[in-house]
Enzyme design. Sequence first.
Site, PDB file in Angstrom:
ATOM      1  CB  SER A  72      -0.853  -0.033   1.270  1.00 53.22           C
ATOM      2  OG  SER A  72      -1.426   1.221   1.517  1.00 53.22           O
ATOM      3  CE1 TYR A  75      -4.239  -2.804   5.619  1.00 52.07           C
ATOM      4  CE2 TYR A  75      -3.594  -0.529   5.151  1.00 52.07           C
ATOM      5  CZ  TYR A  75      -3.936  -1.794   4.712  1.00 52.07           C
ATOM      6  OH  TYR A  75      -3.965  -2.049   3.356  1.00 52.07           O
ATOM      7  CE  LYS A 105      -1.576  -4.391   3.517  1.00 50.13           C
ATOM      8  NZ  LYS A 105      -1.926  -5.693   2.948  1.00 50.13           N
TER       9      LYS A 105
HETATM   10  P1  NAD Z   1     -11.143  -6.979   1.098  1.00 45.98           P
HETATM   11  O1  NAD Z   1     -11.414  -6.971   2.552  1.00 45.98           O
HETATM   12  O2  NAD Z   1     -12.277  -6.785   0.163  1.00 45.98           O
HETATM   13  O3  NAD Z   1     -10.394  -8.340   0.690  1.00 45.98           O
HETATM   14  C1  NAD Z   1      -9.607  -9.064   1.586  1.00 45.98           C
HETATM   15  C2  NAD Z   1     -10.098 -10.502   1.535  1.00 45.98           C
HETATM   16  O4  NAD Z   1      -9.296 -11.289   2.417  1.00 45.98           O
HETATM   17  C3  NAD Z   1     -11.545 -10.654   1.992  1.00 45.98           C
HETATM   18  O5  NAD Z   1     -12.230 -11.461   1.057  1.00 45.98           O
HETATM   19  C4  NAD Z   1     -11.448 -11.340   3.364  1.00 45.98           C
HETATM   20  O6  NAD Z   1     -12.559 -12.171   3.601  1.00 45.98           O
HETATM   21  C5  NAD Z   1     -10.150 -12.104   3.201  1.00 45.98           C
HETATM   22  N1  NAD Z   1      -9.433 -12.352   4.454  1.00 45.98           N
HETATM   23  C6  NAD Z   1      -9.172 -11.463   5.443  1.00 45.98           C
HETATM   24  N2  NAD Z   1      -8.456 -12.065   6.424  1.00 45.98           N
HETATM   25  C7  NAD Z   1      -8.256 -13.347   6.029  1.00 45.98           C
HETATM   26  C8  NAD Z   1      -7.599 -14.466   6.617  1.00 45.98           C
HETATM   27  N3  NAD Z   1      -7.006 -14.369   7.801  1.00 45.98           N
HETATM   28  N4  NAD Z   1      -7.585 -15.625   5.934  1.00 45.98           N
HETATM   29  C9  NAD Z   1      -8.197 -15.751   4.728  1.00 45.98           C
HETATM   30  N5  NAD Z   1      -8.841 -14.715   4.135  1.00 45.98           N
HETATM   31  C10 NAD Z   1      -8.872 -13.540   4.782  1.00 45.98           C
HETATM   32  O7  NAD Z   1      -9.998  -5.906   0.830  1.00 45.98           O
HETATM   33  P2  NAD Z   1      -9.412  -5.335  -0.536  1.00 45.98           P
HETATM   34  O8  NAD Z   1      -9.730  -3.909  -0.599  1.00 45.98           O
HETATM   35  O9  NAD Z   1      -9.762  -6.218  -1.654  1.00 45.98           O
HETATM   36  O10 NAD Z   1      -7.858  -5.446  -0.205  1.00 45.98           O
HETATM   37  C11 NAD Z   1      -7.083  -6.548  -0.626  1.00 45.98           C
HETATM   38  C12 NAD Z   1      -5.649  -6.331  -0.181  1.00 45.98           C
HETATM   39  O11 NAD Z   1      -5.157  -5.110  -0.718  1.00 45.98           O
HETATM   40  C13 NAD Z   1      -5.451  -6.232   1.332  1.00 45.98           C
HETATM   41  O12 NAD Z   1      -4.230  -6.866   1.660  1.00 45.98           O
HETATM   42  C14 NAD Z   1      -5.356  -4.743   1.564  1.00 45.98           C
HETATM   43  O13 NAD Z   1      -4.610  -4.453   2.713  1.00 45.98           O
HETATM   44  C15 NAD Z   1      -4.630  -4.299   0.314  1.00 45.98           C
HETATM   45  N6  NAD Z   1      -4.846  -2.906  -0.024  1.00 45.98           N
HETATM   46  C16 NAD Z   1      -6.111  -2.426  -0.203  1.00 45.98           C
HETATM   47  C17 NAD Z   1      -6.314  -1.098  -0.527  1.00 45.98           C
HETATM   48  C18 NAD Z   1      -7.705  -0.524  -0.694  1.00 45.98           C
HETATM   49  O14 NAD Z   1      -7.855   0.685  -0.686  1.00 45.98           O
HETATM   50  N7  NAD Z   1      -8.727  -1.334  -0.863  1.00 45.98           N
HETATM   51  C19 NAD Z   1      -5.224  -0.249  -0.708  1.00 45.98           C
HETATM   52  C20 NAD Z   1      -3.941  -0.772  -0.518  1.00 45.98           C
HETATM   53  C21 NAD Z   1      -3.766  -2.099  -0.188  1.00 45.98           C
HETATM   54  C1  WQD Z   2      -9.839   9.399   0.810  1.00 49.13           C
HETATM   55  C2  WQD Z   2     -10.054  10.866   1.138  1.00 49.13           C
HETATM   56  C3  WQD Z   2     -10.471  11.324   3.455  1.00 49.13           C
HETATM   57  C4  WQD Z   2     -14.321   9.290   3.718  1.00 49.13           C
HETATM   58  C5  WQD Z   2      -7.099   4.474   2.787  1.00 49.13           C
HETATM   59  C6  WQD Z   2      -5.991   3.863   3.603  1.00 49.13           C
HETATM   60  C7  WQD Z   2      -4.850   3.484   2.721  1.00 49.13           C
HETATM   61  C8  WQD Z   2      -5.336   2.616   1.577  1.00 49.13           C
HETATM   62  C9  WQD Z   2      -6.499   3.190   0.861  1.00 49.13           C
HETATM   63  C10 WQD Z   2      -5.112   0.341   2.232  1.00 49.13           C
HETATM   64  C11 WQD Z   2      -9.369  11.293   2.409  1.00 49.13           C
HETATM   65  C12 WQD Z   2     -11.672  11.668   2.597  1.00 49.13           C
HETATM   66  C13 WQD Z   2     -13.119   9.801   3.266  1.00 49.13           C
HETATM   67  C14 WQD Z   2     -15.380  10.190   4.054  1.00 49.13           C
HETATM   68  C15 WQD Z   2     -13.960  12.024   3.425  1.00 49.13           C
HETATM   69  N1  WQD Z   2      -5.801   1.349   2.063  1.00 49.13           N
HETATM   70  N2  WQD Z   2     -12.953  11.149   3.112  1.00 49.13           N
HETATM   71  N3  WQD Z   2     -15.144  11.522   3.886  1.00 49.13           N
HETATM   72  O1  WQD Z   2      -7.483   7.393   3.665  1.00 49.13           O
HETATM   73  O2  WQD Z   2      -6.593   7.936   1.350  1.00 49.13           O
HETATM   74  O3  WQD Z   2      -6.585   5.632   2.145  1.00 49.13           O
HETATM   75  O4  WQD Z   2      -7.520   3.561   1.784  1.00 49.13           O
HETATM   76  O5  WQD Z   2      -3.931   0.180   2.160  1.00 49.13           O
HETATM   77  O6  WQD Z   2      -3.904   2.852   3.506  1.00 49.13           O
HETATM   78  O7  WQD Z   2      -5.574   4.809   4.567  1.00 49.13           O
HETATM   79  O8  WQD Z   2      -8.726   6.627   1.573  1.00 49.13           O
HETATM   80  O9  WQD Z   2     -11.067   6.586   0.859  1.00 49.13           O
HETATM   81  O10 WQD Z   2     -10.558   6.612   3.337  1.00 49.13           O
HETATM   82  O11 WQD Z   2     -10.125   8.642   1.974  1.00 49.13           O
HETATM   83  O12 WQD Z   2     -13.804  13.241   3.294  1.00 49.13           O
HETATM   84  O13 WQD Z   2     -16.467   9.802   4.495  1.00 49.13           O
HETATM   85  O14 WQD Z   2     -11.452  11.060   1.359  1.00 49.13           O
HETATM   86  O15 WQD Z   2     -10.284  12.293   4.439  1.00 49.13           O
HETATM   87  O16 WQD Z   2      -8.894  12.580   2.204  1.00 49.13           O
HETATM   88  P1  WQD Z   2      -7.311   7.008   2.276  1.00 49.13           P
HETATM   89  P2  WQD Z   2     -10.197   7.050   1.963  1.00 49.13           P
END
Ligand code: NAD
Ligand code: WQD
Length: 342
Positions: A124, A149, A153
Amino acid sequence: MKILVTGGAGYIGSHTVLSLLENSYQVVVYDNLSNSSIESIARVQALTNKEVDFIEGDIKDKAKLRQIFSEHKIDAVIHFAALKAVGESMHKPLSYYQSNIHGTICLLEVMEEYNVNEFIFSSSATVYGEENNVPYVETMSLGTPASPYGASKVMIERVLQDQAFANNSFRGVSLRYFNPIGAHESGEIGEDPKGIPNNLLPYVAQVAVGKREKLSIFGGDYPTADGSCERDYLHVVDLAKGHVAAVKWLEKNQSFKGIEAFNLGTGVAVSVFSIVKAFELASAVNIPFEIAARRAGDLPAFWANADKASEKLQWQAEKTLEEMMIDTFRWQSKYPNGYAHD
Ligand code: NAD
Ligand code: WQD
């Protein structure tokens, strides 16, 4: 080639499974369904007309993992499974370290037992922490994220580096996602958060379909062009394709050893106000909002330098902000309650 996708029923995982199937990879999904529904896999199968092997289970369950690796000849692992709510991680750090770090180590241990050595990790942009200047480049040192969190990572990226150093056959890629949004253009799969959405786009989409009254914009006095925070939003389908590009890059570069990090973003920062405007334009729905207090831990602005992925992986985000909004709205309108149908 057969790929094990942990967390493959989730938001990014389901789109990636679809993309892998479209590229003729065989896929085994392993997911404990703690934050997803098996319906996503059923829809991916229907969209592609291809089969996915689904196994329900936890990455901390080494016995179950062993069963998978002995029953399937797995060539590579894409590891999405993790807990991902930044705010929740501040209150439940042990759960986050247990699932994300201990869980990943269990997976890596079983991979080593079965001599499976190709790994793609969901990292991330949060790993850059607060110390680095924007735009973030992969050559920067990892920072100190404020949340458990984010820390998980950073730690896993370190674990992967150390494992690749110790085991010369183990190699892989850390993909540092910026802000994935949007949904598959069919409207059949998308982001389905449980409870009140933490992230911006799911919240906006729920306001649009009348599930929430109004959006709170967290802070209107940041040192940015319009006072709201800026992020690098990318379409989840582009992000999914980034995983396929990473698998292909590993296949092509057999002599590569170690762990390579890639930013997956567009390279463009967009403000919260601009997102609201773009969503209104794409959906023709008015999004009521108020300016609320800043949210703890939010940085004013960050975005990717996305050159490395473009040069090495031949991957670039292609979809426009308008497409991100249209596809989010299509999914939310078609399934206002996500996969629950009610
Ligand atoms: P998500 O929660 O939709 O997907 C994660 C999946 O993993 C889910 O289906 C959940 O049921 C499963 N899971 C969780 N813990 C588990 C465990 N212990 N064993 C087996 N399965 C498990 O999330 P996402 O948004 O699809 O994110 C996927 C990955 O990408 C995560 O590692 C997250 O940290 C990373 N990531 C997400 C974002 C974002 O903004 N969505 C940004 C950066 C990184
Ligand atoms: C985006 C912008 C909020 C909700 C997060 C994690 C990051 C990554 C992606 C996993 C920000 C604003 C949000 C609301 C708002 N995940 N906001 N009202 O915080 O950039 O990133 O998700 O790795 O690690 O921190 O994403 O979508 O939460 O926020 O004003 O109800 O929207 O302040 O500026 P963020 P977000």
